[in-house]
Design a protein around this motif. Structure first.
Motif, short mmCIF file in Angstrom:
data_model
loop_
_atom_site.label_atom_id
_atom_site.label_comp_id
_atom_site.label_asym_id
_atom_site.label_seq_id
_atom_site.Cartn_x
_atom_site.Cartn_y
_atom_site.Cartn_z
N ASP A 433 -1.96 3.19 9.24
CA ASP A 433 -3.24 3.01 9.91
C ASP A 433 -3.94 1.79 9.32
O ASP A 433 -3.32 0.95 8.68
CB ASP A 433 -4.10 4.27 9.79
N VAL A 434 -5.26 1.73 9.52
CA VAL A 434 -6.02 0.55 9.11
C VAL A 434 -5.99 0.36 7.60
O VAL A 434 -6.14 -0.77 7.11
CB VAL A 434 -7.47 0.66 9.62
N THR A 435 -5.77 1.42 6.82
CA THR A 435 -5.73 1.30 5.37
C THR A 435 -4.30 1.24 4.84
O THR A 435 -3.95 0.34 4.07
CB THR A 435 -6.46 2.48 4.72
N THR A 436 -3.44 2.19 5.25
CA THR A 436 -2.07 2.19 4.75
C THR A 436 -1.23 1.09 5.37
O THR A 436 -0.11 0.82 4.90
CB THR A 436 -1.40 3.55 5.01
N GLY A 437 -1.73 0.44 6.41
CA GLY A 437 -1.05 -0.71 7.00
C GLY A 437 -1.78 -2.00 6.70
O GLY A 437 -1.63 -2.97 7.44
N LEU A 518 2.43 0.90 -6.62
CA LEU A 518 3.28 1.83 -7.36
C LEU A 518 4.74 1.41 -7.31
O LEU A 518 5.64 2.24 -7.35
CB LEU A 518 3.12 3.26 -6.83
N GLY A 519 4.98 0.10 -7.20
CA GLY A 519 6.33 -0.43 -7.30
C GLY A 519 7.14 -0.41 -6.02
O GLY A 519 8.35 -0.65 -6.07
N GLU A 520 6.52 -0.14 -4.86
CA GLU A 520 7.26 -0.08 -3.61
C GLU A 520 6.77 -1.18 -2.67
O GLU A 520 5.92 -2.00 -3.02
CB GLU A 520 7.13 1.31 -2.99
N VAL A 521 7.28 -1.20 -1.45
CA VAL A 521 6.95 -2.27 -0.51
C VAL A 521 5.49 -2.18 -0.08
O VAL A 521 4.83 -3.20 0.14
CB VAL A 521 7.89 -2.21 0.71
N THR A 522 4.97 -0.97 0.08
CA THR A 522 3.58 -0.79 0.49
C THR A 522 2.78 -0.16 -0.64
O THR A 522 3.26 0.76 -1.31
CB THR A 522 3.49 0.10 1.74
N PRO A 523 1.55 -0.62 -0.87
CA PRO A 523 0.70 0.02 -1.87
C PRO A 523 0.16 1.36 -1.37
O PRO A 523 0.32 1.72 -0.20
CB PRO A 523 -0.43 -1.00 -2.08
N VAL A 524 -0.50 2.09 -2.26
CA VAL A 524 -0.95 3.46 -1.99
C VAL A 524 -2.46 3.47 -1.80
O VAL A 524 -3.20 2.84 -2.56
CB VAL A 524 -0.55 4.38 -3.17
N HIS A 525 -2.92 4.19 -0.80
CA HIS A 525 -4.34 4.31 -0.49
C HIS A 525 -4.97 5.38 -1.38
O HIS A 525 -4.49 6.52 -1.43
CB HIS A 525 -4.51 4.68 0.99
N LEU A 526 -6.05 5.04 -2.09
CA LEU A 526 -6.74 5.96 -3.00
C LEU A 526 -8.05 6.42 -2.39
O LEU A 526 -8.88 5.60 -1.97
CB LEU A 526 -7.01 5.28 -4.35
N PRO A 561 0.96 6.14 -12.70
CA PRO A 561 2.31 5.67 -13.09
C PRO A 561 3.39 6.72 -12.91
O PRO A 561 4.54 6.38 -12.65
CB PRO A 561 2.12 5.29 -14.56
N GLY A 562 3.07 7.99 -13.03
CA GLY A 562 4.07 9.04 -12.84
C GLY A 562 4.52 9.21 -11.40
O GLY A 562 5.48 9.94 -11.13
N MET A 563 3.83 8.56 -10.46
CA MET A 563 4.19 8.65 -9.04
C MET A 563 5.02 7.47 -8.56
O MET A 563 5.36 7.38 -7.39
CB MET A 563 2.92 8.74 -8.19
N ARG A 564 5.34 6.54 -9.45
CA ARG A 564 6.07 5.34 -9.04
C ARG A 564 7.45 5.71 -8.48
O ARG A 564 8.14 6.57 -9.01
CB ARG A 564 6.25 4.39 -10.22
N GLY A 565 7.79 5.06 -7.37
CA GLY A 565 9.11 5.25 -6.79
C GLY A 565 9.32 6.57 -6.09
O GLY A 565 10.47 6.95 -5.86
N THR A 566 8.27 7.27 -5.71
CA THR A 566 8.42 8.58 -5.07
C THR A 566 8.02 8.56 -3.60
O THR A 566 7.88 9.61 -2.99
CB THR A 566 7.59 9.63 -5.81
N GLY A 567 7.81 7.38 -3.01
CA GLY A 567 7.48 7.30 -1.59
C GLY A 567 6.09 7.77 -1.25
O GLY A 567 5.88 8.32 -0.17
N VAL A 568 5.12 7.55 -2.13
CA VAL A 568 3.76 8.04 -1.91
C VAL A 568 3.03 7.12 -0.93
O VAL A 568 3.12 5.90 -1.00
CB VAL A 568 2.99 8.12 -3.24
N ARG A 569 2.30 7.74 -0.03
CA ARG A 569 1.52 7.01 0.99
C ARG A 569 0.05 6.94 0.62
O ARG A 569 -0.60 5.91 0.80
CB ARG A 569 1.70 7.72 2.33
N ALA A 570 -0.52 8.05 0.15
CA ALA A 570 -1.95 8.11 -0.18
C ALA A 570 -2.16 9.17 -1.26
O ALA A 570 -1.42 10.15 -1.34
CB ALA A 570 -2.78 8.44 1.06
#
Length: 706
Positions: A433-437, A518-526, A561-570
């Motif tokens: 969406d507007v934030t996760t994209g 978090l080390g992936e292609v897309t950053p995570v929405h907080l 940091p413990g969520m790195r590489g786990t496919g987190v979106r938000a």
């Protein structure tokens, strides 16, 4: 409506597109058209037959497109979803048209009838090519609505006209949604097919009332105005959640689950079919022996999958969104990103990136030195159609290409020096969406991370999440939307850099939000959800850019940091309870940090935050650790407990729950009951307990912290 133009606000394409244009539009918008047909078809068909009927109707929708006529050739331009330049397109020209429904352009084929039939024309403007593709999509939408309404008017014994798709031995049905989706499905089942069609066109397709009425009239609806009134009444009943609910898995016929049919009955039928097949084969063999040999047949035609991969690997078929699409669309996500970068027209680079995706992800030998990686829950498979180009350019020491196939982002990076490995990263991006994209990682180097920002980002800065009182630092952005390097997070938890972005007022989403790498292609929405106030209504997740939100995340940043590489979106921080500690030791905050992944699963971490700043995690989680509804939209009740030692050295068992708890009970090593949402009992024991709560409706809630 005139014969050679479309009125503003209509969703109708007046002329049939060519089969080439219709095929390209069907591949790009297949999921969207399938969802539209699925909503119009009657639920009385049953979930399995409704899914099959949906795909049969959509796959048949392009069959009415006009065949290309020999003698007129128009070279396909680069960048469109057409044939490559070395394969001419035979087209029947028509004038350019425009329609105002949801910003949709309605063109003709853009050729000239008076030109010589075989003289190559110069490449048509990109705007005309885009209009041609959008006109083909509008025509397909019209065909789907017509076919679905015809099918819905028939008896409940409707079967798809086309024999395909065929599924033997399995039952198919979409994934089940929540209570809201179920309620909407019941409302749709009570509505007429015409009302469902009007509702879907208004909510999903974003057509105007006039455009919807004209499309329904074209589809044979006797009273389009009555259908519109019914749709608006249904929309008012559902409320503002209508669009996100329709976009959910409950109404998605392209994401289905399978179950076997009657196994015993199927086994008997298979035996009967086998006996019949033996009889037929024996008869065919006898007949063939009596007939003279015929001429040898040619080689079989190219398989559909191979043809699809060939289209996907063609850089001239890459989809490019219009420059200003993002400012006037109902889908503010990656589909609205224009193609940017100084090398967006570098055909050789684009061909290498697509080749890496098609061959490398297809299990074949990819380019030398290719390193393919896929984020958690992301399929490492080739695209089955032309991808969308988001960016192509030089980032630090690499040539980078960013692609999007509708559900995944792909990042291709080759070293400019020609020495070193070629990286290809895949990550899920469905339901962005507007934030996760809003941002994609364009490059990583020892200096930091460079992001490619969405075109709707008006302001960008970087701040340290652990230092909420420090002002954000302005972040430089290039003309193509690439940021200057953002320092990465260190191995420990001494610094937590995050992006703070503000969207443009042109999309009526003028707000700022936080994204964390978090080390992936897309950053995570907080986001964060404040603690409930006395007598205040329930609070919803909100952006964490306020002073209170930043201070709250400063106490939680070290869990990221413990969520790195786990496919987190938000990630959302929910302060579900406040509790006064015994012995006047201050007030503690109970928090639940929920990480939602791109795959739809949620993981939570519950903790007690003491006034001193110490974070005490709560153990003993009843639901499975791989997925839970807790602390989310479908898990709004929570109870947790833990042992706690006061400054005096006395030990207590503390428990607290969300706002609807009326009583808390603990049994086991500690035994006590308290009215209200909190409990504090002195105990010298330190053993397992069973924690339960009573909700205001009388239901029992199992607690965490046993």
């Amino acid at each position: 409506m005139q014969s050679h133009s479309t009125l503003a606000g209509t969703g109708i394409s007046p002329n049939r597109p060519t089969r080439v244009a219709a095929e390209a539009a069907l591949v790009e918008h297949y999921a969207r058209l399938a969802r539209l047909a699925h909503l119009i078809l009657p639920p009385a068909l049953g979930r399995h037959r409704r899914v099959l009927a949906t795909h049969a109707l959509v796959q048949k929708s392009w069959s009415g497109a006009r065949r290309t006529r020999p003698g007129r050739t128009v070279p396909a331009p680069r960048g469109g979803a057409e044939r490559p330049p070395d394969r001419p397109i035979h087209a029947d020209p028509g004038p350019v048209r425009r329609s105002g429904a949801a910003g949709t352009h309605m063109p003709g084929d853009g050729t000239d009838r008076d030109r010589a039939s075989v003289v190559p024309h110069p490449p048509e403007p990109r705007q005309v090519r885009r209009r041609t593709a959008e006109d083909a999509h509008a025509w397909l939408r019209e065909q789907v609505v017509k076919a679905a309404l015809r099918a819905a008017r028939r008896s409940s014994r409707f079967r798809p006209v086309s024999p395909l798709p065929t599924v033997l031995g399995l039952r198919l049905f979409p994934r089940a949604g929540g209570a809201d989706e179920l309620a909407l499905d019941r409302e749709l089942a009570r509505a007429t097919p015409e009302v469902r069609a009007a509702f879907a066109l208004r909510v999903l397709e974003g057509l105007t009332e006039r455009g919807t009425a004209e499309l329904l009239a074209t589809a044979g609806v006797a009273d389009p105005d009555a259908a519109l009134r019914g749709a608006e009444s249904l929309r008012a009943t559902v409320g503002p959640e209508a669009e996100p609910l329709l976009q959910g898995a409950e109404f998605d016929p392209c994401t289905v689950q399978t179950r076997p049919t009657d196994l015993l009955g199927r086994r008997r039928r298979v035996r009967l079919v086998a006996v019949g097949a033996v009889v037929l084969l024996a008869g065919a063999a006898t007949t063939a022996a009596l007939l003279p040999p015929g001429p040898a047949k040619g080689a079989p035609t190219e398989p559909v999958a191979v043809a699809a991969l060939a289209r996907a690997a063609d850089p001239d078929r890459l989809v490019r969104a219009p420059e200003e699409r993002w400012a006037d669309t109902g889908r503010v996500d990656f589909t609205a990103w224009p193609a940017r970068g100084a090398r967006a027209d570098d055909r050789a680079l684009l061909a290498r990136a697509l080749d890496a995706w098609v061959r490398g992800a297809g299990g074949r030998a990819g380019p030398p030195g290719l390193r393919l990686s896929a984020a958690a829950d992301t399929r490492a498979t080739p695209p089955m159609g032309p991808a969308r180009l988001l960016f192509a350019g030089d980032v630090d020491a690499h040539a980078v290409v960013l692609l999007h196939d509708g559900v995944r982002l792909a990042r291709y990076a080759e070293p400019l020096s020609g020495r070193g490995p070629v990286a290809f990263d895949l990550a899920r991006s469905d339901d962005a969406d507007v934030t996760t994209g809003a941002a994609v990682v364009a490059g990583r180097s020892p200096e930091g991370v460079r992001f490619l920002l969405a075109p709707w980002i008006a302001e960008s800065s970087v701040r340290d999440l652990l230092r909420p009182d420090s002002p954000a630092r302005r972040l430089g952005v290039s003309r193509d939307g690439v940021t200057e390097p953002v320092p990465g997070a260190p191995a420990g938890c001494d610094r937590a850099p995050v992006l703070q972005l503000r969207s443009s007022t042109r999309i009526v989403e003028d707000h700022s939000f936080l994204l964390a790498d978090l080390g992936e292609v897309t950053p995570v929405h907080l986001t964060w959800t404040p603690a409930p106030g006395t007598g205040a209504p329930a609070r919803q997740p909100r952006e964490a850019t306020s002073a209170a939100g930043l201070r709250a995340w400063a106490r939680t940043a070290c869990v990221l940091p413990g969520m790195r590489g786990t496919g987190v979106r938000a990630v959302n921080r929910w302060e579900f309870a406040r509790q006064s500690l015994p012995e006047r030791a201050g007030a503690a905050t109970w928090t639940c940090v929920r990480a939602d992944t791109w795959a739809g699963r949620g993981r939570v971490t519950v903790a007690l935050e003491e006034p001193t700043g110490r974070n005490r995690p709560v153990t003993g989680t009843p639901p499975p650790t791989g997925d839970t509804a807790a602390c989310g939209r479908f898990g709004q009740h929570l109870l947790a407990g833990t042992y706690w030692t006061a400054p005096s050295g006395v030990r207590y068992y503390l428990a607290a729950g969300s706002r609807h708890l009326t009583a808390v009970t603990v049994r086991g090593a500690v035994s006590a009951t308290a009215r209200g949402p909190a409990l504090a009992v002195r105990s010298g024991a330190d053993g397992p307990v069973r924690l339960t709560g009573r909700l205001s409706d009388g239901a029992e809630l199992r607690g965490r912290g046993g």
